[in-house]
Design a protein around this motif. Structure first.
Motif, mmCIF file in Angstrom:
data_model
loop_
_atom_site.group_PDB
_atom_site.id
_atom_site.type_symbol
_atom_site.label_atom_id
_atom_site.label_comp_id
_atom_site.label_asym_id
_atom_site.label_seq_id
_atom_site.Cartn_x
_atom_site.Cartn_y
_atom_site.Cartn_z
ATOM 1 N N SER A 16 0.576 -1.517 -0.108
ATOM 2 C CA SER A 16 -0.039 0.175 0.168
ATOM 3 C C SER A 16 1.077 1.444 -0.015
ATOM 4 O O SER A 16 0.801 2.146 -0.836
ATOM 5 C CB SER A 16 -1.082 -0.233 1.074
ATOM 6 N N ARG A 17 1.827 1.488 0.494
ATOM 7 C CA ARG A 17 2.619 2.433 1.066
ATOM 8 C C ARG A 17 3.514 2.583 -0.173
ATOM 9 O O ARG A 17 3.532 3.384 -1.018
ATOM 10 C CB ARG A 17 3.619 2.247 2.339
ATOM 11 N N ILE A 18 3.864 1.823 -1.265
ATOM 12 C CA ILE A 18 4.931 1.914 -2.435
ATOM 13 C C ILE A 18 4.015 2.083 -3.174
ATOM 14 O O ILE A 18 4.259 3.153 -4.309
ATOM 15 C CB ILE A 18 5.589 0.340 -2.138
ATOM 16 N N PHE A 19 2.734 1.560 -3.099
ATOM 17 C CA PHE A 19 2.278 1.501 -4.780
ATOM 18 C C PHE A 19 1.585 3.099 -5.012
ATOM 19 O O PHE A 19 1.252 3.139 -6.096
ATOM 20 C CB PHE A 19 0.764 0.480 -4.536
ATOM 21 N N ARG A 20 1.647 3.812 -4.025
ATOM 22 C CA ARG A 20 1.078 5.665 -4.315
ATOM 23 C C ARG A 20 2.357 5.950 -5.183
ATOM 24 O O ARG A 20 1.742 6.295 -5.576
ATOM 25 C CB ARG A 20 0.988 6.190 -2.857
ATOM 26 N N ARG B 113 -3.523 10.817 -1.956
ATOM 27 C CA ARG B 113 -2.850 10.997 -1.047
ATOM 28 C C ARG B 113 -2.893 9.735 -0.254
ATOM 29 O O ARG B 113 -1.677 9.887 0.823
ATOM 30 C CB ARG B 113 -4.014 12.243 0.311
ATOM 31 N N SER B 114 -3.090 8.555 -0.307
ATOM 32 C CA SER B 114 -3.506 7.718 0.439
ATOM 33 C C SER B 114 -4.055 6.168 -0.646
ATOM 34 O O SER B 114 -4.692 6.473 -0.580
ATOM 35 C CB SER B 114 -4.102 7.849 2.124
ATOM 36 N N ILE B 115 -3.214 5.240 -0.287
ATOM 37 C CA ILE B 115 -4.027 4.182 -0.731
ATOM 38 C C ILE B 115 -3.506 2.839 -0.093
ATOM 39 O O ILE B 115 -2.336 2.540 1.049
ATOM 40 C CB ILE B 115 -3.217 3.619 -1.845
ATOM 41 N N ASN C 228 -7.069 -6.934 3.353
ATOM 42 C CA ASN C 228 -7.429 -8.166 3.388
ATOM 43 C C ASN C 228 -9.020 -8.196 2.946
ATOM 44 O O ASN C 228 -9.340 -7.840 3.313
ATOM 45 C CB ASN C 228 -7.023 -8.211 4.896
ATOM 46 N N GLY C 229 -8.344 -10.131 2.674
ATOM 47 C CA GLY C 229 -9.628 -10.966 2.301
ATOM 48 C C GLY C 229 -10.684 -10.040 0.667
ATOM 49 O O GLY C 229 -11.268 -10.979 0.776
ATOM 50 N N SER C 230 -9.220 -9.406 0.158
ATOM 51 C CA SER C 230 -10.016 -8.932 -1.228
ATOM 52 C C SER C 230 -9.018 -8.516 -1.572
ATOM 53 O O SER C 230 -7.492 -8.113 -1.271
ATOM 54 C CB SER C 230 -10.598 -7.679 -0.858
ATOM 55 N N ASP C 231 -9.111 -8.419 -3.382
ATOM 56 C CA ASP C 231 -7.695 -8.019 -3.940
ATOM 57 C C ASP C 231 -8.230 -6.619 -4.537
ATOM 58 O O ASP C 231 -7.138 -6.218 -5.612
ATOM 59 C CB ASP C 231 -7.769 -9.304 -5.688
ATOM 60 N N ALA C 232 -8.949 -6.182 -4.363
ATOM 61 C CA ALA C 232 -8.872 -4.691 -3.852
ATOM 62 C C ALA C 232 -8.331 -3.620 -3.629
ATOM 63 O O ALA C 232 -7.202 -3.831 -2.734
ATOM 64 C CB ALA C 232 -10.572 -4.179 -4.161
ATOM 65 N N GLU C 233 -8.308 -2.905 -3.899
ATOM 66 C CA GLU C 233 -7.233 -1.159 -3.483
ATOM 67 C C GLU C 233 -8.601 -0.231 -2.807
ATOM 68 O O GLU C 233 -9.211 0.287 -3.731
ATOM 69 C CB GLU C 233 -6.138 -0.321 -4.135
ATOM 70 N N VAL C 234 -8.996 0.711 -1.906
ATOM 71 C CA VAL C 234 -9.343 1.695 -1.405
ATOM 72 C C VAL C 234 -8.270 3.038 -1.696
ATOM 73 O O VAL C 234 -7.370 2.592 -1.014
ATOM 74 C CB VAL C 234 -9.769 1.754 -0.249
ATOM 75 N N LEU C 235 -8.376 3.742 -2.421
ATOM 76 C CA LEU C 235 -7.864 5.650 -2.796
ATOM 77 C C LEU C 235 -8.192 6.458 -2.115
ATOM 78 O O LEU C 235 -9.056 6.707 -2.269
ATOM 79 C CB LEU C 235 -6.996 5.376 -4.416
ATOM 80 N N GLU C 236 -7.768 7.321 -2.204
ATOM 81 C CA GLU C 236 -8.336 8.880 -1.244
ATOM 82 C C GLU C 236 -7.226 9.823 -3.124
ATOM 83 O O GLU C 236 -6.239 9.753 -2.467
ATOM 84 C CB GLU C 236 -7.591 9.280 -0.314
ATOM 85 N N PHE C 237 -7.713 10.228 -3.536
ATOM 86 C CA PHE C 237 -8.082 11.408 -4.497
ATOM 87 C C PHE C 237 -7.148 12.608 -4.120
ATOM 88 O O PHE C 237 -9.103 12.436 -3.406
ATOM 89 C CB PHE C 237 -8.417 10.678 -5.713
#
Length: 450
Positions: free
Chosen positions: A358-362, A370-372, A376-385
């Motif tokens: 998460s830290r690096i993918f940003r 701003r954050s990503i 766990n339990g999912s192959d998805a990401e949550v992001l803040e733009f």
């Protein structure tokens, strides 16, 4: 984007698989182990370079001179290798560099500034990040995962629908309050290894993992659908006195009545007794059920297992749960074990590889992220733009933007206000927007905000 990963261990391999989802990324992996490189090349489309990451010749061969991102993620005990290789890559021409460390001293503000001046754009300490995430989960004990955006103006809660949960067999639209505005929104469901972006007709099922974006006022309302509510953590037992256990205890000592740490190595126990003034240290084997009984585990509000063994962490959490502990959290480094741990009744799982990713993918997305967080339990990401003026996302109502179906806008923060997104909202410049997205559309989502 040209990306070089120095270190083909567990973290480097996971990053390679994750970044490989975007076909526009050109990945090169450096490692001194031919076996590691061979294993990685079988699961990810990468160029491999056999050699020492601190060798200038090896870095030239990998293309550090024109890399967009250099990631040094050799195992924690090779901190010096990571720092040296990152500094060399930056001097050779890599645009951004980041390094894994295992020294908390380097994370202090003035010391991080020193590394920034030397050229390292990001230092990350996975164990410290894991301790922080566990402490946040203990504050929101009813959830399996938790995240705040812009100092809590929006929050993400995750809960599993166990037998008897009020939401089972209901549709997404049944979560609506019936009023003109609802302060929460289900943005994803993880079910049988598949992540679903729901519409209003999607029906919830037992054992679903439900991801919900809420305003601060809507968290308790959303949690009622899970049948679980937060409990006050007064007594905490930590299994494993390594770096994560120590940092977690230090974070929690002033907010709970009792912390008890069980650690197998006597020398480590003596060290912990010196540095942790308010924690009780017990020398013992975490896999010993009799020891847990002797230490009255049933009287504790939370049990956290962070030994070096994923199997031992899962097993001890299962035992603690059966003995009556309300909240259990296990560190599980084998990603294949995460689902198993949840099915066995572990309340929450922490995985350092996902935290690190998460830290690096940003760094691979626009500077408006701003954050990503990888979930766990999912192959998805949550992001803040943060919304750029004149970006595509500002060109009309959400329903008219042809936003990818594999992604969903959960909430919007505008100044001091926050609200859950609906199809008729028009997003404005400098809004902060929380997006839940599957990995295959991250680059498409990113283009809406640049």
């Amino acid at each position: 984007m040209k990306i070089i990963i120095a270190g083909a261990g567990e973290v480097g391999s996971h990053l390679a698989k994750m970044l490989g989802n975007d076909s526009s990324n050109d990945l090169t992996i450096i490692d001194s182990s031919e076996e590691h490189l061979n294993n990685l090349s079988q699961i990810a489309d990468v160029i491999t370079v056999l050699g020492d990451p601190t060798s200038i010749e090896t870095l030239h061969q990998a293309g550090a001179a024109d890399a967009d991102l250099f990631i040094a993620v050799s195992p924690a005990q090779k901190q010096d290798v990571n720092i040296i290789s990152a500094l060399l890559a930056k001097q050779m021409g890599s645009k951004k560099v980041t390094a894994r460390i295992n020294n908390d001293e380097y994370m202090q503000y003035e010391n991080k500034l020193l590394f920034t001046e030397l050229g390292i754009d990001l230092l990350f300490y996975p164990e410290k990040s894991a301790a922080f995430e566990i402490s946040e989960l203990l504050k929101k004990s009813g959830t399996t995962e938790f995240m705040e955006f812009t100092r809590g103006k929006l929050q993400m809660v995750v809960f599993r629908l166990d037998d008897g949960a009020p939401l089972i067999d209901k549709k997404v639209e049944d979560m609506l309050t019936g009023e003109s505005y609802t302060p929460y929104k289900a943005v994803a469901i993880a079910r049988n290894d598949v992540t679903i972006i729901p519409d209003k007709e999607t029906r919830f099922m037992e054992k679903d993992l439900v991801f919900v974006i809420c305003t601060k006022e809507g968290v308790n309302q959303a949690m009622k659908f899970s049948g679980k509510m937060d409990i006050e953590i007064r007594k905490l037992m930590i299994m494993g006195g390594g770096r994560i256990g120590q940092m977690l205890a230090a974070r929690m000592e002033n907010s709970v009545e009792l912390i008890k740490i069980i650690e197998k190595k006597r020398e480590r126990c003596e060290y912990l007794a010196e540095v942790l003034s308010k924690s009780l240290i017990v020398n013992g084997d975490c896999t010993n059920t009799d020891l847990l009984l002797e230490e009255d585990v049933k009287d504790f509000d939370a049990f956290v297992s962070v030994t070096g063994s994923s199997e031992a962490n899962i097993l001890s959490c299962v035992i603690a749960k059966r003995m009556g502990v309300p909240k259990t959290i296990a560190e599980v480094e084998n990603i294949e074990y995460i689902k198993l741990a949840e099915e066995m009744g572990v309340d929450a799982v922490i995985n350092k590889k996902l935290i690190t990713a998460s830290r690096i993918f940003r760094f691979t997305l626009s500077n408006k992220v701003r954050s990503i967080k990888c979930l766990n339990g999912s192959d998805a990401e949550v992001l803040e733009f943060i919304v750029n003026p004149d970006s595509l996302i500002t060109k009309g109502a959400i329903k008219d933007l042809k936003f990818p179906k594999e992604a969903i806008i959960g909430g919007i923060i505008r100044g001091n206000e926050s609200f859950i997104a609906n199809p008729y909202n028009i997003i404005k410049p400098y809004d902060r927007v929380v997006v839940f997205a599957l990995p295959q559309v991250l680059s498409k989502v990113n283009k809406f905000f640049i």
